[in-house]
Design a protein around this motif. Structure first.
Motif, mmCIF file in Angstrom:
data_model
loop_
_atom_site.group_PDB
_atom_site.id
_atom_site.type_symbol
_atom_site.label_atom_id
_atom_site.label_comp_id
_atom_site.label_asym_id
_atom_site.label_seq_id
_atom_site.Cartn_x
_atom_site.Cartn_y
_atom_site.Cartn_z
ATOM 1 N N SER A 178 3.623 12.222 -7.163
ATOM 2 C CA SER A 178 2.963 12.992 -8.222
ATOM 3 C C SER A 178 3.678 14.311 -8.491
ATOM 4 O O SER A 178 3.541 14.875 -9.578
ATOM 5 C CB SER A 178 1.498 13.238 -7.879
ATOM 6 N N THR B 262 2.530 7.316 -11.175
ATOM 7 C CA THR B 262 1.663 6.160 -11.381
ATOM 8 C C THR B 262 2.496 4.918 -11.653
ATOM 9 O O THR B 262 2.185 3.829 -11.148
ATOM 10 C CB THR B 262 0.690 6.413 -12.546
ATOM 11 N N SER C 190 3.964 3.888 -8.256
ATOM 12 C CA SER C 190 2.905 3.333 -7.403
ATOM 13 C C SER C 190 2.476 1.950 -7.867
ATOM 14 O O SER C 190 2.262 1.048 -7.059
ATOM 15 C CB SER C 190 1.688 4.266 -7.388
ATOM 16 N N LYS D 187 1.997 9.188 -2.261
ATOM 17 C CA LYS D 187 1.384 9.420 -3.566
ATOM 18 C C LYS D 187 1.527 10.883 -3.970
ATOM 19 O O LYS D 187 1.823 11.189 -5.120
ATOM 20 C CB LYS D 187 -0.095 9.018 -3.556
ATOM 21 N N HIS D 188 1.308 11.779 -3.010
ATOM 22 C CA HIS D 188 1.455 13.209 -3.288
ATOM 23 C C HIS D 188 2.897 13.531 -3.681
ATOM 24 O O HIS D 188 3.141 14.249 -4.652
ATOM 25 C CB HIS D 188 1.029 14.030 -2.072
ATOM 26 N N SER E 154 1.065 5.233 0.806
ATOM 27 C CA SER E 154 0.368 6.234 1.620
ATOM 28 C C SER E 154 -0.035 7.445 0.782
ATOM 29 O O SER E 154 0.526 7.705 -0.280
ATOM 30 C CB SER E 154 1.265 6.693 2.774
ATOM 31 N N ARG E 155 -0.991 8.171 1.283
ATOM 32 C CA ARG E 155 -1.455 9.392 0.619
ATOM 33 C C ARG E 155 -0.315 10.402 0.479
ATOM 34 O O ARG E 155 -0.155 11.040 -0.561
ATOM 35 C CB ARG E 155 -2.600 10.010 1.413
ATOM 36 N N GLN E 156 0.508 10.522 1.528
ATOM 37 C CA GLN E 156 1.638 11.450 1.491
ATOM 38 C C GLN E 156 2.652 11.035 0.431
ATOM 39 O O GLN E 156 3.196 11.882 -0.293
ATOM 40 C CB GLN E 156 2.335 11.540 2.861
ATOM 41 N N ARG F 30 0.836 -1.192 0.000
ATOM 42 C CA ARG F 30 0.000 0.000 0.000
ATOM 43 C C ARG F 30 0.878 1.252 0.000
ATOM 44 O O ARG F 30 1.860 1.331 0.718
ATOM 45 C CB ARG F 30 -0.889 -0.017 1.238
#
Length: 69
Positions: free
Chosen positions: A12, A52, A55, A8-9, A4-6, A2
């Motif tokens: 990106s 992407t 990830s 992924k940010h 994390s949102r952080q 998985r």
């Protein structure tokens, strides 16, 4: 694995193409801990074209050798 949102940010906003060592260096520079970047250290040694791509490799378990952090 998985992502994390952080993370992924971060991914990106990273400049690509980037190799795992580039991702690790910049993540540490941005304040991520060694534990946070450990998954990046296990990515296949290749050039990634975008967040992407990174990830997807992390989620698929497309991991190769690990780097010393």
């Amino acid at each position: 694995m998985r992502v994390s949102r952080q993370m992924k940010h971060f991914l990106s906003n990273m400049e690509y193409p980037a190799r795992p060592e580039d991702l690790i260096r910049e993540a540490l520079r941005d304040g991520f801990t060694d534990d946070d970047v450990l998954p990046l250290a296990m990515l296949d040694e290749r050039s990634y074209g975008g967040g992407t791509d990174v990830s997807r490799s992390l989620a698929d378990g497309s991991l190769g050798v690990s780097y010393a952090i």
